[in-house]
Design an enzyme around this catalytic site. Structure first.
Site, PDB file in Angstrom:
ATOM      1  N   ASP A  29      -0.694  -6.158   2.435  1.00 25.50           N
ATOM      2  CA  ASP A  29      -0.363  -5.071   3.354  1.00 25.50           C
ATOM      3  C   ASP A  29      -1.063  -5.342   4.676  1.00 25.50           C
ATOM      4  OD1 ASP A  29       1.050  -2.112   2.829  1.00 25.50           O
ATOM      5  OD2 ASP A  29      -0.268  -2.178   4.593  1.00 25.50           O
ATOM      6  N   CYS A  36      12.874   3.757   1.400  1.00 26.95           N
ATOM      7  CA  CYS A  36      13.127   5.164   1.074  1.00 26.95           C
ATOM      8  C   CYS A  36      13.900   5.778   2.257  1.00 26.95           C
ATOM      9  CB  CYS A  36      11.855   5.921   0.736  1.00 26.95           C
ATOM     10  SG  CYS A  36      10.584   5.833   1.990  1.00 26.95           S
ATOM     11  N   ALA A  61       0.821  -1.217   0.000  1.00 31.71           N
ATOM     12  CA  ALA A  61       0.000   0.000   0.000  1.00 31.71           C
ATOM     13  C   ALA A  61       0.855   1.267   0.000  1.00 31.71           C
ATOM     14  CB  ALA A  61      -0.905  -0.011   1.225  1.00 31.71           C
ATOM     15  N   PRO A  62       0.434   2.319  -0.704  1.00 28.94           N
ATOM     16  CA  PRO A  62      -0.836   2.490  -1.426  1.00 28.94           C
ATOM     17  C   PRO A  62      -0.837   1.937  -2.849  1.00 28.94           C
ATOM     18  CG  PRO A  62       0.401   4.543  -1.463  1.00 28.94           C
ATOM     19  CD  PRO A  62       1.216   3.578  -0.648  1.00 28.94           C
TER      20      PRO A  62
HETATM   21  C1  LIG Z   1       6.881   2.090   2.204  1.00 28.29           C
HETATM   22  S1  LIG Z   1       5.218   1.677   2.345  1.00 28.29           S
HETATM   23  C2  LIG Z   1       4.958   0.796   0.829  1.00 28.29           C
HETATM   24  C3  LIG Z   1       4.772   1.685  -0.378  1.00 28.29           C
HETATM   25  C4  LIG Z   1       4.267   0.914  -1.590  1.00 28.29           C
HETATM   26  N1  LIG Z   1       5.089  -0.227  -1.905  1.00 28.29           N
HETATM   27  C5  LIG Z   1       4.168   1.808  -2.825  1.00 28.29           C
HETATM   28  O1  LIG Z   1       5.044   1.764  -3.682  1.00 28.29           O
HETATM   29  O2  LIG Z   1       3.164   2.533  -2.926  1.00 28.29           O
HETATM   30  C6  LIG Z   1       5.283   0.382   3.507  1.00 28.29           C
HETATM   31  C7  LIG Z   1       3.958  -0.371   3.690  1.00 28.29           C
HETATM   32  O3  LIG Z   1       4.244  -1.519   4.505  1.00 28.29           O
HETATM   33  C8  LIG Z   1       3.107  -1.813   5.284  1.00 28.29           C
HETATM   34  N2  LIG Z   1       3.580  -2.705   6.365  1.00 28.29           N
HETATM   35  C9  LIG Z   1       4.275  -2.383   7.471  1.00 28.29           C
HETATM   36  N3  LIG Z   1       4.559  -3.492   8.181  1.00 28.29           N
HETATM   37  C10 LIG Z   1       4.025  -4.528   7.501  1.00 28.29           C
HETATM   38  C11 LIG Z   1       3.969  -5.936   7.715  1.00 28.29           C
HETATM   39  N4  LIG Z   1       4.535  -6.487   8.791  1.00 28.29           N
HETATM   40  N5  LIG Z   1       3.332  -6.697   6.815  1.00 28.29           N
HETATM   41  C12 LIG Z   1       2.753  -6.146   5.721  1.00 28.29           C
HETATM   42  N6  LIG Z   1       2.761  -4.828   5.456  1.00 28.29           N
HETATM   43  C13 LIG Z   1       3.395  -4.024   6.337  1.00 28.29           C
HETATM   44  C14 LIG Z   1       2.604  -0.449   5.689  1.00 28.29           C
HETATM   45  O4  LIG Z   1       1.229  -0.522   6.034  1.00 28.29           O
HETATM   46  C15 LIG Z   1       2.874   0.394   4.437  1.00 28.29           C
HETATM   47  O5  LIG Z   1       1.706   0.451   3.648  1.00 28.29           O
END
Ligand SMILES: C[S@@+](CC[C@H](N)C(=O)[O-])C[C@H]1O[C@@H](n2cnc3c(N)ncnc32)[C@H](O)[C@@H]1O
Length: 437
Positions: A274, A372, A253-254
């Site tokens: 996610d 990032c 997400a997103p």
């Molecule tokens: C950096 S963002 C991802 C951005 C996305 N890949 C994009 O390009 O739009 C990190 C995501 O990891 C999710 N997240 C955090 N811990 C997690 C877990 N243990 N398992 C799955 N998702 C997780 C968060 O909810 C967040 O949406």
């Protein structure tokens, strides 16, 4: 309501309650006349971007500290100082509007204070600028813990990182190659009166000369284009997908990278996972707009037993939760909301996610780890831990013209070719006996 007063109210929630600008700004913008939205955004981002400096300035200008309960007055004085110190707002407008905002916030006693503080800032500009220069936190507008980490990790580059973090980010787009190519979209933009230039190394990336409301971008609702920094657009090609492969996007997400992977190769079987079901709705909405399809699962990457069907994946993308220290120019509140102690805790989560997902990768498969962040503890050190724990894991050097090679992955520092700061590492699974997988 006066836009300075609206900005002060929004900032109280960030400075006083620890909420993010991303959560606080959209409702504030929706209550603001469209002609004032740009200024509201500028004031809120600007105060967060320069907070350590503006706070040092305010401390020098106040004869007595403000009561700790006067959050709205403090926020308003910071808004006023941002205007006189960093914006070219005419002096009389900056002062009189800030004074008027104090009354609108029902703090009439603060009107005189705002007037005195802002006029003193203008009068004593040179003396104050020299004092700020001598204080590293105020001079760089970075908290000392972050400055220390940047200096340690990037002894030669930290001044450039700090400068890039304090600059305004470019407005980058990703053109959907399924519908049209970058040049064709550039022509559509030009016809709509928006100039854009191609970005290097990312085939679909365009940088707009000036920001545009997304709904006004040609073909946005039809899925022709998405908003995404050029650094983030490097992920999908690095995953090396082909038709028929099973792909897991583990922190989806997103959905920025989910959409890009599918635009590059709609013939993959993609699972987008996610932990946050609300954010997963944004992936759904994005894919609908792009006319793409994936299997969406709300689940924890650290607990595959809860959601995995037992069939291995050929590709795994882990765009891990991280400090976001590479995107401070887009989210300047990160400097206020993050703490030094968050970094080891995040690194622990990143290691745990990789350890939990590694057994899901098919032998011969490829895992791409992305953050990032610019901090080594969240990047190469996380990959080093995976390599040390798994005999069947091999780092694959990323040969590229962008970023810089580290021991295992590749780092883009913020501002490199005007990109966001990003880290990528590719790890493949070798069909040898492994310890513990
Ligand atoms: C950096 S963002 C991802 C951005 C996305 N890949 C994009 O390009 O739009 C990190 C995501 O990891 C999710 N997240 C955090 N811990 C997690 C877990 N243990 N398992 C799955 N998702 C997780 C968060 O909810 C967040 O949406």
């Amino acid at each position: 309501m006066n836009v300075r007063a609206i900005a002060a109210r929004a900032l109280v929630q960030v400075l006083g309650e620890g909420r993010s600008l991303a959560a606080v700004l959209p409702p504030a913008l929706s209550r603001t006349e469209s002609r004032n939205r740009g200024l509201l955004q500028e004031l809120c981002h600007g105060v967060c971007r320069w907070l350590p400096q503006l706070q040092a300035l305010l401390d020098r200008l106040l004869a007595r500290p403000l009561a700790s309960t006067e959050h709205a007055v403090r926020a308003l004085l910071l808004v006023g100082l941002y205007q006189v110190w960093h914006l070219r707002v005419p002096e009389h407008a900056a002062v009189s509007e800030t004074v008027a905002a104090a009354r609108q916030l029902r703090k009439p006693w603060a009107a005189g204070l705002a007037n005195a503080v802002l006029r003193a800032a203008l009068r004593r500009r040179e003396e104050l600028a020299a004092a700020l220069k001598a204080d590293p936190e105020a001079d760089t507008a970075h908290p000392s813990w972050l400055l220390e980490r940047l200096r340690r990790d990037w002894p030669d580059d930290w001044p450039a990182i700090v400068a890039a973090n304090n600059a305004r980010p470019p407005f980058a787009l990703r053109v959907n190659a399924r519908f049209l190519d970058r040049e064709a979209y550039r022509r559509h933009l030009a016809e709509a009166g928006h100039n854009a230039a191609p970005a290097p190394d990312a085939a679909g990336a365009l940088i707009l000369e000036a920001p545009v409301e997304v709904a006004l971008l040609p073909g946005f609702n039809e899925g022709w284009v998405s908003v995404q920094d050029a650094a983030a657009q490097l992920a999908a090609p690095l995953l090396q997908v082909r038709p028929g492969l099973r792909v897991l996007d583990a922190c989806a997400a997103p959905g920025g990278k989910t959409g890009h992977v599918l635009e590059c190769e709609p013939g993959v079987a993609l699972t987008a996972l996610d932990r946050d079901a609300g954010r997963l709705d944004q992936v759904r909405a994005n894919l609908r707009r792009l006319k793409l399809d994936a299997r969406l699962i709300a689940g924890d990457a650290e607990r595959p037993a809860d959601w995995w069907d037992g069939v291995p994946f050929d590709r795994i993308l882990v765009d891990a939760p991280c400090s976001a220290t590479g995107v401070i120019r887009r989210h300047p509140d990160i400097k206020l909301l993050r703490r030094d102690s968050d970094i080891p805790a995040l690194a622990e989560r990143q290691r745990a996610i990789l350890a939990a997902l590694w057994p899901l990768l098919r032998p011969g498969g490829r895992l791409l780890y992305a953050t990032c962040s610019v901090l080594r503890q969240e990047n190469d050190e996380v990959i080093a831990a995976l390599l040390a724990a798994r005999a069947d894991a091999r780092a694959q050097p990323i040969a590229a013209g962008w970023g810089r090679a580290l021991a295992h992955g590749r780092q883009i520092l913020p501002g490199d070719a005007d990109r966001d700061g990003f880290y990528y590492a590719a790890v493949t699974k070798h069909p040898v006996a492994s310890r513990g997988s």
